[in-house]
Write an enzyme that holds these catalytic residues in place. Structure first.
Site, PDB file in Angstrom:
ATOM      1  N   ASN A   1     -11.224  -0.301   9.685  1.00 16.29           N
ATOM      2  CA  ASN A   1      -9.949  -1.356   9.840  1.00 16.29           C
ATOM      3  C   ASN A   1      -8.983  -1.497  10.440  1.00 16.29           C
ATOM      4  OD1 ASN A   1      -8.526  -3.877   8.349  1.00 16.29           O
ATOM      5  ND2 ASN A   1      -9.140  -3.133   6.453  1.00 16.29           N
TER       6      ASN A   1
ATOM      7  N   ARG B   1     -14.145  -3.969  10.449  1.00 16.05           N
ATOM      8  CA  ARG B   1     -14.088  -5.718   9.412  1.00 16.05           C
ATOM      9  C   ARG B   1     -13.413  -5.728  10.491  1.00 16.05           C
ATOM     10  NH1 ARG B   1      -9.850  -5.458   5.184  1.00 16.05           N
ATOM     11  NH2 ARG B   1      -9.898  -8.158   4.482  1.00 16.05           N
TER      12      ARG B   1
ATOM     13  N   HIS C   1     -11.181 -12.912   3.064  1.00 14.26           N
ATOM     14  CA  HIS C   1     -11.324 -11.782   2.311  1.00 14.26           C
ATOM     15  C   HIS C   1     -12.671 -11.736   1.187  1.00 14.26           C
ATOM     16  CE1 HIS C   1      -6.794 -12.425   1.231  1.00 14.26           C
ATOM     17  NE2 HIS C   1      -6.874 -11.385   2.033  1.00 14.26           N
TER      18      HIS C   1
ATOM     19  N   ARG D   1       2.839 -15.918   4.457  1.00 22.12           N
ATOM     20  CA  ARG D   1       2.284 -16.655   4.259  1.00 22.12           C
ATOM     21  C   ARG D   1       2.609 -18.124   3.983  1.00 22.12           C
ATOM     22  NH1 ARG D   1      -3.693 -14.005   5.936  1.00 22.12           N
ATOM     23  NH2 ARG D   1      -2.351 -11.974   5.693  1.00 22.12           N
TER      24      ARG D   1
ATOM     25  N   GLU E   1     -12.866  -2.746  -0.107  1.00 25.27           N
ATOM     26  CA  GLU E   1     -13.831  -3.227   0.900  1.00 25.27           C
ATOM     27  C   GLU E   1     -13.583  -2.202   1.935  1.00 25.27           C
ATOM     28  OE1 GLU E   1      -9.619  -4.674   1.907  1.00 25.27           O
ATOM     29  OE2 GLU E   1     -10.110  -6.755   2.099  1.00 25.27           O
TER      30      GLU E   1
END
Ligand code: ADP
Length: 410
Positions: free
Chosen positions: A14, A103, A191, A251, A391
């Site tokens: 990742n 990922r 996501h 963000r 994940e």
């Protein structure tokens, strides 16, 4: 050498903008636990900063390694990856690698599910860099490197967008001229690996939710919400990029696009400056002026820290209402990721604004309990859950499945 790390393994990589995480999964035959078992996590953080740091731990939490670099020696992604590969090679020479799952944030419209990467696939993924310029290049670099270093080793790309690709065109469209929609300017949602993992847990935890209408809340540094209907994503708060929707650590989340035109006209901001503003200087950090980290905001007395939390909770509650409307009602809510899993206070505040949806919170369960737990009362019409996301395991599962399928087909 650690005897546990012998035999066949799948690695999951990742690679983000300031960190690279590597997880090692062993293969075994335990039917109850499934074929994959996490053995080791390693990561290099602080890339591009003055204080990069490497750390590795076995699945049981015991330390496997750590390293700091001399102050001022800026470590880039290439160097970090080199270090991780060398660490695995040196410490665990007995393992045989079956394949690597990566990922990849953006799969565009073409990639609706994980895929074994060929040079052609890699070339197509590179064309998507403009859709995720801050993430996609970092995601693809380790794939390119692995191709060069071990050409025969299978690589699997797992997309953050794929889980949402089943959404309808109506849910995906911006009301811009249709030609832009056809050109790929549409909502993708992100996501997805996190949401897919949560969806995979629901049949065991709550068959009612597995078959029902659920809002999944991934509240971490990045934050988004997803409407899950019968296990499928039908809408999400993130759109064309991962800056839309909820306010995040740094963000902005959704902003009236007119604000951007105003800033371009009045403050002469260009695209790069707007990018920095929206991705790095906004969200909890921008509002509070204190921190992007929810823990620090919750511990702070500064009025603007409280204000940032208020805005965050307000937007999350609003998004829940919007997604419930998409599904025509709500059977459950699931909290996950750093804030969602660990902050009882944020959950309490969000849920207190969901009474109209029929949620009744069990305070003790909200405050404490096993990591995976129901936090609504038994008679609550709408269930509320905390489910830690994974994940990496989701990526390992996809990689294993695709490699097994490849082995079967000659
Ligand atoms: P990422 O998106 O980088 O994976 P995480 O999912 O780890 O991020 O979430 C990081 C966020 O979770 C930070 O804002 C952090 O403050 C918050 N967080 C972690 N633990 C807690 C806690 N106990 N209480 C409140 N917030 C927490």
């Amino acid at each position: 050498m650690d005897p546990r790390l012998e035999g066949e393994f799948i690695a999951v990589v990742n690679a983000g903008s300031s960190s690279i995480k590597l997880s090692m999964f062993s293969l075994h035959d335990d039917r109850r636990l499934g074929p994959l078992r996490l053995e080791l996590r390693a990561q290099v953080e602080g890339l591009g900063t003055a204080t990069p740091h490497f750390e590795a731990a076995h699945a049981d939490g015991t330390k496997a390694g750590s390293r700091d670099w001399p102050v001022g020696e800026r470590l880039g992604h290439e160097g970090a990856l080199e270090h991780l590969v060398e660490f695995i090679r040196h410490e665990f020479p007995g393992l045989s690698m079956l394949g690597i799952g990566h990922r990849v944030v953006h799969g565009g419209t073409a990639f609706q599910e994980p895929v074994v990467v060929t040079p052609e696939v890699l070339a197509r993924l590179e064309t998507l860099i403009p859709l995720a310029p801050l993430h996609q290049p970092h995601n693809l670099a380790p794939i390119r490197r692995a191709f060069a270093a071990a050409p025969g080793l299978p690589q699997v790309a797992c997309f953050d967008t794929a889980f949402h690709r089943g959404q309808s065109d109506v849910a995906d469209a911006f009301a811009l001229p249709y030609a832009l929609f056809e050109a790929g300017v549409r909502r993708y949602g992100f996501h997805g690996l996190s949401y897919e993992y949560i969806a995979s847990r629901l049949p065991a935890l709550s068959p009612r939710l597995a078959d029902g209408r659920v809002v999944l809340l991934h509240l971490g540094n990045g934050a988004s919400a997803c409407a899950l209907h019968r296990g499928r994503s039908i809408a999400s708060s993130m759109g064309f990029t991962a800056v839309d929707g909820l306010p995040m650590g740094t963000r902005s989340g959704a902003v009236d696009p007119g604000v951007l035109i105003y800033l371009m006209d009045e403050q002469r901001m260009d695209a790069r400056e707007l990018e920095t503003l929206l991705y790095k200087q906004s969200g909890l950090l921008g509002l509070s002026g204190v921190s992007s980290d929810m823990r620090q905001l919750l511990a702070s007395d500064a009025p603007r820290a409280r204000f940032a939390i208020d805005v965050f909770v307000h937007r999350v509650a609003r998004e829940i209402g919007a997604l419930a409307a998409e599904m025509g009602g709500l059977d459950g809510l699931v909290f996950t990721a750093g804030i969602g899993e660990h902050s009882a206070e944020i959950r309490r505040r969000v849920l207190s604004r969901c009474l109209w949806l029929g949620v009744s919170v069990q305070d003790a369960a909200n405050r404490d309990g096993p990591p995976e737990r129901r936090i609504s009362t038994v008679d609550s019409r709408c269930e509320a859950w905390v489910i830690p996301t994974d994940e990496e395991l989701m990526m390992a599962r996809h990689t294993f499945r695709l490699l097994a399928a490849e082995r079967k087909s000659p």
